[in-house]
Scaffold this motif. Structure first.
Motif: not given
Length: 56
Positions: A23-31
């Motif tokens: 559920g925290l795949s948006y952190l991958l995008i931000i990274g």
């Protein structure tokens, strides 16, 4: 140079957390965005230095 390395480290940590945690795949995008922005800034900084030391 320290800022460049710090931003690379932040991008890696965000990417790992985004990949591992559900559920925290948006952190991958931000990274990924931080990593790309860091490379662009590094390239711009490097190109400015090469123009200053041009041979006449």
């Amino acid at each position: 140079m320290a800022l460049f390395l710090f931003l690379i480290l932040v991008a890696i940590v965000l990417g790992i957390i985004g990949t591992v945690a559900a559920g925290l795949s948006y952190l991958l995008i931000i990274g990924i965005v931080v990593f790309v922005a860091d490379l662009v800034l590094f390239g711009m900084r490097r190109s400015r230095r090469s123009h200053r030391h041009s041979v006449r």
